[in-house]
Design a protein around this motif. Structure first.
Motif: not given
Length: 383
Positions: A72-91
Motif C-alpha cells: 500500500f505504501l509503494s505508490p508513495i515511495i515510487r512517487a517520491w523517487i519519480v519526484g526526485n528526478d522530475l525537475q531534472k528530467d523536465m529541465a
C-alpha cells in the motif's frame, strides 16, 4: 481467524498497487488504492496491531499485514523517487529548444501533500455553441491572480479542458479540482462540453473546440483572456480530441497541449483492444468513428493524432500510468517517439503504479506529480 481473513483480503487488495486490475470494479478500486494509500495503510495497520492481543494465527497474520502495508505504501515511495528526478528530467527536455523550463516554487511530491485538500474556485456556465438540436456550454474559471496593469497585460492565458468518457459520456463538471488549482496559479479555465457519440461522430468534437475558441476570443475582454495564449488539456477520450485539434487546426493561438492518458494511435488501438471485462474498446471506437477499421480505415487514420505530428506540431505534455487498463500506455510511448523524431518540445511523465483516472485525487501520489508537471509545462510554454 476473522483477523487473518481480513488481512488476507487487504493483502489481495494491495496487489492492485503493483499489478493491473483484471476487472472493471477492481480498476475503480485500484484508483483508490494507489491515490488514497494512507486510508488502506491505516486500516491494515490497525488490523495488524490487533494481533498483539490475539494468539491464534498471530505470526501469519502479522506477516500478511506487514507485506500488505508495504504494498500500500509503494505508490508513495515510487512517487517520491519519480519526484526526485522530475525537475531534472523536465529541465533536460526543454533545454536547447526554446525557453528553459520554469518550475513552480514547490517540490514535485511531498508526504504532507497527501493530507491536503484543494480549495474550490467558483465558475460560471455559459453557452458557447448552438446547433439545431443541441446547445453546448462551458464552465469558466477566472484566474484569481491579478495581472500587471497596462494594455492587454491584465489578461491571462486560457486553458480549454476537454473531459473524458469514451466519447459518449462525461461532462464539463468532471474532475474540477485541477481547474480550481490552475485558476489560483494565474490561468483562466474553460471546461467545455462537446457533441457525443454515437449520435455525433468524429470530427464533431474538434469542430466544437473551434467553436469554443471563437466564443472565448469574442468575449475575451469581459472574461480577461489573452487571446494569443490558449492551451488544450484533455483526459482519456478528451485527450484524443485535444491532441487531434492541436495538430490539425494549425491555430497560432494554441500554444500547447496536455495529454492525460489519451489514445493517440487509433489504428493501432483498434488492433489491440482492452480487456473486455473492463471495457469493450472496439465498440467504443466504432461508435465514435462510425464503423470498424475494416469498414472505415481512412476515418481511423484521420482521427489518430499521431498521424498529424510533423515539424510544425505544438509543444506537448504526455502523462500516463503504466498500469492503465483502459488506454494502453503504448499510445503515449508511440506519440512520444513521433514527437522526438520531429524535434518537437515535449515531455512524457510516466507513473509506474498509476492506472487510468489516477488524477481523481489531485493530492495523491500521481495527482501531485502530474499537477506539478502540468504547471511547469504551462509556465514554460507561456514565457
Amino acid at each position: 481467524m476473522p483477523r487473518l481473513i481480513l488481512l488476507i483480503i487487504f493483502f489481495l487488495i494491495s496487489l492492485l498497487a503493483i499489478f493491473r486490475a483484471p476487472q472493471y470494479y477492481l480498476w475503480l478500486l485500484a484508483i483508490m488504492v494507489t491515490e488514497y494509500p494512507l486510508i488502506f495503510v491505516a486500516i491494515t495497520s490497525a488490523l495488524t496491531a490487533w494481533g498483539y492481543w490475539l494468539t491464534p494465527y498471530r505470526v501469519a497474520g502479522n506477516w500478511v499485514g506487514i507485506i500488505a502495508i508495504v504494498l500500500f505504501l509503494s505508490p508513495i515511495i515510487r512517487a517520491w523517487i519519480v519526484g526526485n528526478d522530475l525537475q531534472k528530467d523536465m529541465a533536460t527536455a526543454f533545454t536547447g529548444n526554446g525557453s528553459p523550463a520554469v518550475f513552480p516554487a514547490r517540490t514535485p511530491f511531498t508526504f504532507g501533500g497527501l493530507l491536503k485538500t484543494t480549495k474550490a474556485v467558483s465558475h460560471k456556465t455559459m453557452i458557447f455553441a448552438e446547433y439545431p438540436d443541441l446547445k453546448l456550454d462551458l464552465d469558466f474559471y477566472k484566474s484569481t491572480i491579478s495581472r500587471p496593469s497596462g494594455e492587454g497585460r491584465n489578461n491571462a492565458p486560457c486553458i480549454i479542458v476537454i473531459h473524458g468518457g469514451s466519447w459518449s459520456s462525461g461532462d464539463s463538471k468532471q474532475l474540477p479540482e485541477l481547474n480550481s488549482y490552475l485558476a489560483t496559479r494565474g490561468y483562466n479555465i474553460a471546461a467545455i462540453n462537446y457533441r457525443k457519440a454515437p449520435k455525433y461522430q468524429t470530427p464533431a468534437p474538434v469542430q466544437d473546440i473551434k467553436q469554443a475558441l471563437t466564443y472565448l476570443t469574442k468575449h475575451a475582454v469581459e472574461l480577461g483572456i489573452d487571446t494569443s495564449k490558449f492551451i488544450l488539456l484533455g483526459r482519456s477520450a478528451g485527450a484524443q480530441i485535444a491532441l487531434l485539434a492541436a495538430y490539425t487546426l494549425h491555430d497560432p493561438r494554441i500554444k500547447g497541449v496536455v495529454d492525460f492518458y489519451g489514445p493517440a494511435d487509433m489504428v493501432w488501438g483498434y488492433s489491440l483492444p482492452s480487456n473486455p471485462l473492463i471495457m469493450d474498446s472496439r465498440k467504443v471506437m466504432r461508435n465514435y468513428i462510425g464503423g470498424s477499421y475494416d469498414q472505415v480505415p481512412d476515418k481511423f487514420k484521420a482521427c489518430s493524432p499521431l498521424e498529424f505530428v510533423d515539424d510544425e506540431a505544438i509543444p506537448t505534455l504526455i502523462i500516463h500510468g503504466d498500469n492503465d487498463v483502459l488506454v494502453s500506455p503504448e499510445h503515449s510511448r508511440r506519440l512520444n517517439q513521433k514527437l522526438a523524431q520531429h524535434n518537437i518540445r515535449h515531455y512524457r511523465l510516466t507513473l509506474p503504479w498509476a492506472t487510468h483516472g489516477f488524477d481523481y485525487n489531485l493530492n495523491g501520489p500521481g495527482g501531485q506529480l502530474s499537477t506539478y508537471a502540468v504547471e511547469t509545462f504551462l509556465n514554460t510554454i507561456m514565457q
